[in-house]
Design a protein around this motif. Structure first.
Motif, mmCIF file in Angstrom:
data_model
loop_
_atom_site.group_PDB
_atom_site.id
_atom_site.type_symbol
_atom_site.label_atom_id
_atom_site.label_comp_id
_atom_site.label_asym_id
_atom_site.label_seq_id
_atom_site.Cartn_x
_atom_site.Cartn_y
_atom_site.Cartn_z
ATOM 1 N N ILE A 1 14.867 -47.224 -4.224
ATOM 2 C CA ILE A 1 13.420 -47.351 -3.988
ATOM 3 C C ILE A 1 12.648 -47.061 -5.273
ATOM 4 O O ILE A 1 11.657 -47.732 -5.579
ATOM 5 C CB ILE A 1 12.953 -46.398 -2.855
ATOM 6 N N ALA A 2 13.102 -46.064 -6.034
ATOM 7 C CA ALA A 2 12.443 -45.727 -7.303
ATOM 8 C C ALA A 2 12.474 -46.927 -8.260
ATOM 9 O O ALA A 2 11.474 -47.227 -8.930
ATOM 10 C CB ALA A 2 13.119 -44.515 -7.942
ATOM 11 N N ASP A 3 13.612 -47.618 -8.312
ATOM 12 C CA ASP A 3 13.735 -48.799 -9.179
ATOM 13 C C ASP A 3 12.807 -49.915 -8.704
ATOM 14 O O ASP A 3 12.132 -50.564 -9.512
ATOM 15 C CB ASP A 3 15.187 -49.306 -9.194
ATOM 16 N N ALA A 4 12.766 -50.132 -7.392
ATOM 17 C CA ALA A 4 11.911 -51.178 -6.825
ATOM 18 C C ALA A 4 10.431 -50.857 -7.071
ATOM 19 O O ALA A 4 9.634 -51.749 -7.383
ATOM 20 C CB ALA A 4 12.173 -51.324 -5.335
ATOM 21 N N LYS A 5 10.088 -49.570 -6.967
ATOM 22 C CA LYS A 5 8.695 -49.160 -7.165
ATOM 23 C C LYS A 5 8.266 -49.364 -8.614
ATOM 24 O O LYS A 5 7.164 -49.858 -8.877
ATOM 25 C CB LYS A 5 8.521 -47.693 -6.769
ATOM 26 N N LYS A 6 9.154 -49.015 -9.561
ATOM 27 C CA LYS A 6 8.824 -49.164 -10.987
ATOM 28 C C LYS A 6 8.517 -50.627 -11.299
ATOM 29 O O LYS A 6 7.538 -50.955 -11.966
ATOM 30 C CB LYS A 6 9.976 -48.657 -11.852
ATOM 31 N N PHE A 7 9.356 -51.517 -10.772
ATOM 32 C CA PHE A 7 9.154 -52.952 -11.000
ATOM 33 C C PHE A 7 7.848 -53.413 -10.367
ATOM 34 O O PHE A 7 7.067 -54.140 -10.980
ATOM 35 C CB PHE A 7 10.335 -53.741 -10.420
ATOM 36 N N ALA A 8 7.584 -52.974 -9.124
ATOM 37 C CA ALA A 8 6.382 -53.397 -8.405
ATOM 38 C C ALA A 8 5.112 -52.864 -9.064
ATOM 39 O O ALA A 8 4.092 -53.558 -9.120
ATOM 40 C CB ALA A 8 6.454 -52.939 -6.952
ATOM 41 N N VAL A 9 5.176 -51.620 -9.577
ATOM 42 C CA VAL A 9 4.022 -51.038 -10.276
ATOM 43 C C VAL A 9 3.740 -51.828 -11.553
ATOM 44 O O VAL A 9 2.588 -52.156 -11.865
ATOM 45 C CB VAL A 9 4.264 -49.545 -10.586
ATOM 46 N N ASP A 10 4.813 -52.132 -12.277
ATOM 47 C CA ASP A 10 4.657 -52.939 -13.507
ATOM 48 C C ASP A 10 4.016 -54.290 -13.199
ATOM 49 O O ASP A 10 3.233 -54.817 -13.992
ATOM 50 C CB ASP A 10 6.022 -53.161 -14.173
ATOM 51 N N GLU A 11 4.354 -54.847 -12.052
ATOM 52 C CA GLU A 11 3.823 -56.159 -11.647
ATOM 53 C C GLU A 11 2.485 -56.033 -10.897
ATOM 54 O O GLU A 11 1.969 -57.028 -10.391
ATOM 55 C CB GLU A 11 4.841 -56.852 -10.721
ATOM 56 N N LYS A 12 2.006 -54.776 -10.790
ATOM 57 C CA LYS A 12 0.753 -54.484 -10.064
ATOM 58 C C LYS A 12 0.823 -54.919 -8.591
ATOM 59 O O LYS A 12 -0.164 -55.365 -8.009
ATOM 60 C CB LYS A 12 -0.456 -55.136 -10.761
ATOM 61 N N ARG A 13 2.010 -54.761 -8.010
ATOM 62 C CA ARG A 13 2.188 -55.136 -6.606
ATOM 63 C C ARG A 13 2.361 -53.931 -5.690
ATOM 64 O O ARG A 13 2.443 -54.071 -4.487
ATOM 65 C CB ARG A 13 3.419 -56.054 -6.460
ATOM 66 N N TRP A 14 2.462 -52.730 -6.264
ATOM 67 C CA TRP A 14 2.703 -51.555 -5.419
ATOM 68 C C TRP A 14 1.407 -51.094 -4.765
ATOM 69 O O TRP A 14 0.418 -50.826 -5.445
ATOM 70 C CB TRP A 14 3.298 -50.413 -6.232
ATOM 71 N N PRO A 15 1.366 -50.979 -3.443
ATOM 72 C CA PRO A 15 0.124 -50.590 -2.760
ATOM 73 C C PRO A 15 -0.230 -49.118 -3.020
ATOM 74 O O PRO A 15 0.633 -48.241 -2.936
ATOM 75 C CB PRO A 15 0.466 -50.782 -1.269
ATOM 76 N N GLU A 16 -1.500 -48.853 -3.310
ATOM 77 C CA GLU A 16 -1.948 -47.468 -3.512
ATOM 78 C C GLU A 16 -1.972 -46.699 -2.194
ATOM 79 O O GLU A 16 -1.957 -45.466 -2.186
ATOM 80 C CB GLU A 16 -3.342 -47.463 -4.154
ATOM 81 N N ASN A 17 -2.004 -47.432 -1.080
ATOM 82 C CA ASN A 17 -2.050 -46.788 0.245
ATOM 83 C C ASN A 17 -0.645 -46.546 0.824
ATOM 84 O O ASN A 17 -0.499 -46.291 2.010
ATOM 85 C CB ASN A 17 -2.869 -47.638 1.224
ATOM 86 N N LEU A 18 0.379 -46.611 -0.046
ATOM 87 C CA LEU A 18 1.765 -46.372 0.375
ATOM 88 C C LEU A 18 2.341 -45.192 -0.401
ATOM 89 O O LEU A 18 2.509 -45.256 -1.614
ATOM 90 C CB LEU A 18 2.610 -47.624 0.126
ATOM 91 N N GLN A 19 2.612 -44.107 0.308
ATOM 92 C CA GLN A 19 3.235 -42.921 -0.301
ATOM 93 C C GLN A 19 4.703 -42.881 0.066
ATOM 94 O O GLN A 19 5.039 -42.879 1.252
ATOM 95 C CB GLN A 19 2.611 -41.640 0.263
ATOM 96 N N ASN A 20 5.589 -42.855 -0.926
ATOM 97 C CA ASN A 20 7.021 -42.762 -0.605
ATOM 98 C C ASN A 20 7.599 -41.438 -1.081
ATOM 99 O O ASN A 20 7.195 -40.891 -2.115
ATOM 100 C CB ASN A 20 7.795 -43.926 -1.216
ATOM 101 N N THR A 21 8.527 -40.903 -0.308
ATOM 102 C CA THR A 21 9.233 -39.681 -0.659
ATOM 103 C C THR A 21 10.619 -39.749 -0.034
ATOM 104 O O THR A 21 10.790 -40.348 1.032
ATOM 105 C CB THR A 21 8.478 -38.428 -0.174
ATOM 106 N N ASP A 22 11.622 -39.169 -0.697
ATOM 107 C CA ASP A 22 12.976 -39.267 -0.133
ATOM 108 C C ASP A 22 13.157 -38.309 1.043
ATOM 109 O O ASP A 22 13.976 -38.552 1.925
ATOM 110 C CB ASP A 22 14.052 -39.042 -1.196
ATOM 111 N N PHE A 23 12.362 -37.226 1.065
ATOM 112 C CA PHE A 23 12.527 -36.238 2.133
ATOM 113 C C PHE A 23 11.203 -35.544 2.414
ATOM 114 O O PHE A 23 10.468 -35.201 1.486
ATOM 115 C CB PHE A 23 13.585 -35.205 1.736
ATOM 116 N N ILE A 24 10.871 -35.365 3.684
ATOM 117 C CA ILE A 24 9.657 -34.642 4.082
ATOM 118 C C ILE A 24 10.088 -33.286 4.628
ATOM 119 O O ILE A 24 10.790 -33.224 5.642
ATOM 120 C CB ILE A 24 8.862 -35.424 5.152
ATOM 121 N N SER A 25 9.683 -32.219 3.947
ATOM 122 C CA SER A 25 10.101 -30.881 4.378
ATOM 123 C C SER A 25 9.298 -30.402 5.585
ATOM 124 O O SER A 25 9.834 -29.746 6.473
ATOM 125 C CB SER A 25 9.989 -29.876 3.226
ATOM 126 N N ASP A 26 8.008 -30.746 5.626
ATOM 127 C CA ASP A 26 7.163 -30.311 6.745
ATOM 128 C C ASP A 26 6.936 -31.479 7.698
ATOM 129 O O ASP A 26 5.891 -32.137 7.672
ATOM 130 C CB ASP A 26 5.835 -29.769 6.212
#
Length: 368
Positions: free
Chosen positions: A233-258
């Motif tokens: 996901i980190a690799d996909a996000k880097k590419f999408a951000v570079d292409e200005k395709r990553w949505p600002e309204n999407l928060q990703n995390t590998d684990f939610i503690s709370d």
């Protein structure tokens, strides 16, 4: 009282096991509790982290694809039965609880053979192989769904529900505090996507294939990708951000503690259909879209999901259709207040609260 709790393999087995142990301890603080799990499985870390001693058996599942590998499986089963017999002899349990999973088979088998009263807890709407085999030897069988007499003797069944993580139920966090914790806009609808601690490939693909739809929506999304997929996901996000395709309204995390705060923030959840997760959604009245995992025994997650869907308490999207459909279904549903209220009202009706204490009561009675 001396209690053995056995089973595990997944969080869906381990969370109820620990909840039952905690409830027994609350009722009878002097109880000595020993967990017995399978070596190399999740319980070997999670149980000690919860403050309990655990012994691991070398038991493992049968390999249905490569039958030759089962010689080792049978050898380890024999070793596990010998170890279980020794545990019974040395620990001298008054009562035993099995929650399903590899280890509970040989452990409860030996307990029953030694005359120790046994209780089994079945989380799913379709009984697991181990619990079906143990049913004849168990004194009580605690279940979370109606209609389980098709698997178990009716006179042994208690409809108790599934014990869940207590912090989810006890959390005092407000919606406002939860939104702040995740840096969310309190005026926008929120979707939580969660595929378990390891993640769910189908749910992750569903998001990656619909970045454009998410970006153009007025909805914010918390997305737990799972640790197994975090680098992808980190690799996909880097590419999408570079292409200005990553949505600002999407928060990703590998684990939610709370997770309690994440549930509180969400107007709608997209999830697999594991028994423990479903029990949590019922108890907190959370609208949910269920995408059952196809990679489970007897397709039990689909059966779990349909038990809710048939009562108007959840939306079902098959795994094979999820990548194409689930994001569009979620975006439409989260903006439909009438549907959200109906889902919430209907799922709350299926809640079975106080499961851990009800099961603990029975364990204490059996251990006298």
């Amino acid at each position: 009282m001396r209690l053995i709790v056995s089973g595990g393999g997944t969080g869906g087995h381990i969370f109820p096991a620990i909840s039952i142990a905690n409830a027994v301890k609350a009722q009878k603080p002097e109880t000595e509790i020993l967990f017995v799990g399978a070596l190399g499985r999740m319980e070997m870390q999670r149980v000690p982290a919860a403050g309990y001693k655990i012994i691991g058996l070398p038991v493992q599942g049968f390999d249905r694809k490569n039958l030759l590998k089962n010689f080792k499986v049978l050898w380890n089963l024999w070793k596990s039965k010998r170890m279980a017999k020794k545990i019974v002899k040395e620990f001298k349990p008054d009562v035993a609880v099995g929650v399903g999973g590899y280890a509970s088979g040989p452990m409860l088998d030996e307990c029953a053979a030694a005359g120790v009263p046994c209780l089994i807890q079945e989380q799913n709407s379709y009984a697991g192989v181990t619990n079906k085999l143990l049913a004849k030897k168990a004194k009580k069988i605690c279940v979370a769904y109606e209609g389980m007499e098709r698997f178990f003797p009716e006179d042994k069944i208690l409809l108790t529900g599934n014990p869940v993580r207590q912090n989810i139920i006890d959390s005092a966090v407000t919606k406002e505090e939860a939104m702040k914790a995740f840096n969310l806009d309190p005026n926008k609808k929120t979707i939580l996507i969660v595929g378990g601690s390891l993640g769910a490939r189908t749910l992750n693909e569903s998001v990656l294939q619909h970045l454009h739809d998410i970006k153009n929506s007025d909805v914010q999304i918390i997305w737990q990708t799972g640790k197994f997929y975090s680098q992808q996901i980190a690799d996909a996000k880097k590419f999408a951000v570079d292409e200005k395709r990553w949505p600002e309204n999407l928060q990703n995390t590998d684990f939610i503690s709370d997770m309690a705060a994440a549930y509180k923030a969400a107007d709608l959840v997209i999830s697999r259909a594991g028994a423990s997760s479903i029990s949590e959604f019922c108890l907190i009245g959370k609208p949910v879209i269920l995408v059952p995992s196809p990679n489970v025994a007897e397709d039990h997650q689909t059966k779990n999901a349909m038990a809710l869907v048939n009562k108007g308490a959840a939306i079902y999207v098959p795994d094979a259709e999820a990548a194409e459909k689930v994001i569009s279904v979620a975006l439409a549903t989260v903006n439909d207040d009438v549907t959200l209220k109906n889902l919430s009202d209907n799922i709350l009706k299926l809640a079975l609260p106080d499961s851990a204490n009800i099961i603990a009561d029975m364990v204490v009675k059996m251990g006298r």
